[in-house]
Enzyme design. Structure first.
Site, short mmCIF file in Angstrom:
data_model
loop_
_atom_site.label_atom_id
_atom_site.label_comp_id
_atom_site.label_asym_id
_atom_site.label_seq_id
_atom_site.Cartn_x
_atom_site.Cartn_y
_atom_site.Cartn_z
N ILE A 274 -10.42 8.24 6.27
CA ILE A 274 -11.67 8.85 5.79
C ILE A 274 -12.84 8.23 6.55
CG2 ILE A 274 -13.10 9.32 3.77
CD1 ILE A 274 -10.62 8.92 2.04
N TYR B 98 0.83 -1.21 0.00
CA TYR B 98 0.00 0.00 0.00
C TYR B 98 0.86 1.26 0.00
CZ TYR B 98 -3.38 3.51 1.53
OH TYR B 98 -4.16 4.63 1.62
N SER C 22 2.64 1.77 -3.33
CA SER C 22 1.72 2.16 -4.41
C SER C 22 1.29 3.62 -4.27
CB SER C 22 0.49 1.25 -4.43
OG SER C 22 -0.30 1.39 -3.26
N LYS C 23 0.96 4.04 -3.04
CA LYS C 23 0.49 5.42 -2.84
C LYS C 23 1.64 6.43 -2.92
CE LYS C 23 -4.01 5.22 -2.29
NZ LYS C 23 -4.93 5.93 -3.21
#
Length: 228
Positions: free
Chosen positions: A183, A150, A153-154
């Site tokens: 979020i 993660y 990728s980000k």
């Protein structure tokens, strides 16, 4: 009101994508909403004026190119690209990762941005205007255990954003990235029921930032990564 502008939103069926679509529609944008999960888009938007819902595998180059071409044929332009499609997964440490676990995060979070931008940028260059906003993550600003696919990728999305901003700054195109923390979505509440939800950012608040970055009010902002 941006009554003649067109926004193409990937991952439009998710919590952030849905809030963003509603915010841009209220601002007067015409919408092209892309997602593999097309049913909730159709249920919410079917029959609404100036809203097109397109089923699209955003990891497939042909699919995204077809969706972009349909959008341009229908509306005549794409003024804003919002690459909201993506995913999150914790996993094992690097030495225990499978190739499938690695590829899954790269495909969802990085490949989808690359393919969408590659398909849209030529149209924006022709019109000599446009704004692209990608979704990074505050977590991606540093390494973290059990999050390598993660985080990589980000963080790559952030660098890709900067590259695109530099390549297109003389073409009337701005490219920026927002960096959410957690979020406030139903899925995150279900996954972390003991968390303090009041500290999380509402999708609608993030959508307001996306609208600002799409608008002429942010014309001096290019290549930025903005925490939200």
């Amino acid at each position: 009101m941006q009554s003649k502008k067109v926004a193409l939103i990937t991952g439009a069926a998710g919590a952030l994508g849905s809030a963003t679509a509603a915010t841009f529609k209220k601002a007067g944008y015409r919408l092209s909403l892309l997602d593999m999960n097309i049913k909730p888009l159709q249920e919410r938007w079917e029959g609404k004026e100036h809203v097109t819902c397109l089923p699209c595998d955003l990891t497939d180059a042909g699919n995204i190119e077809d969706a972009v071409d349909k959008t341009v044929r229908m509306y005549g332009s794409i003024d804003t690209l919002l690459t909201i499609a993506g995913g999150f997964a914790m996993g094992p440490q690097i030495h225990e990762l499978t190739e499938e676990e690695w590829d899954s995060m790269q495909n969802m979070n990085l490949r989808t941005v690359f393919l969408a931008a590659r398909a849209v940028i030529p149209h924006m260059r022709k019109q000599q205007s446009g704004s692209i906003v990608t979704i990074g993550a505050q977590t991606a600003l540093h390494g973290a255990a059990n999050l390598a696919p993660y985080v990589v990728s980000k963080s790559s999305v952030i660098r890709l954003t900067e590259c695109m901003a530099q390549e297109n700054k003389t073409e009337g195109i701005r490219v920026n990235c927002i960096l959410p923390s957690v979020i406030d979505t139903p899925a995150n509440r279900a996954d972390m029921p003991d968390a303090d939800f009041s500290k999380w950012t509402k999708p609608e608040a993030i959508a307001d930032v996306l609208l600002f970055l799409a608008s002429d009010a942010s014309k001096a902002v290019n290549g930025a990564s903005i925490p939200v």
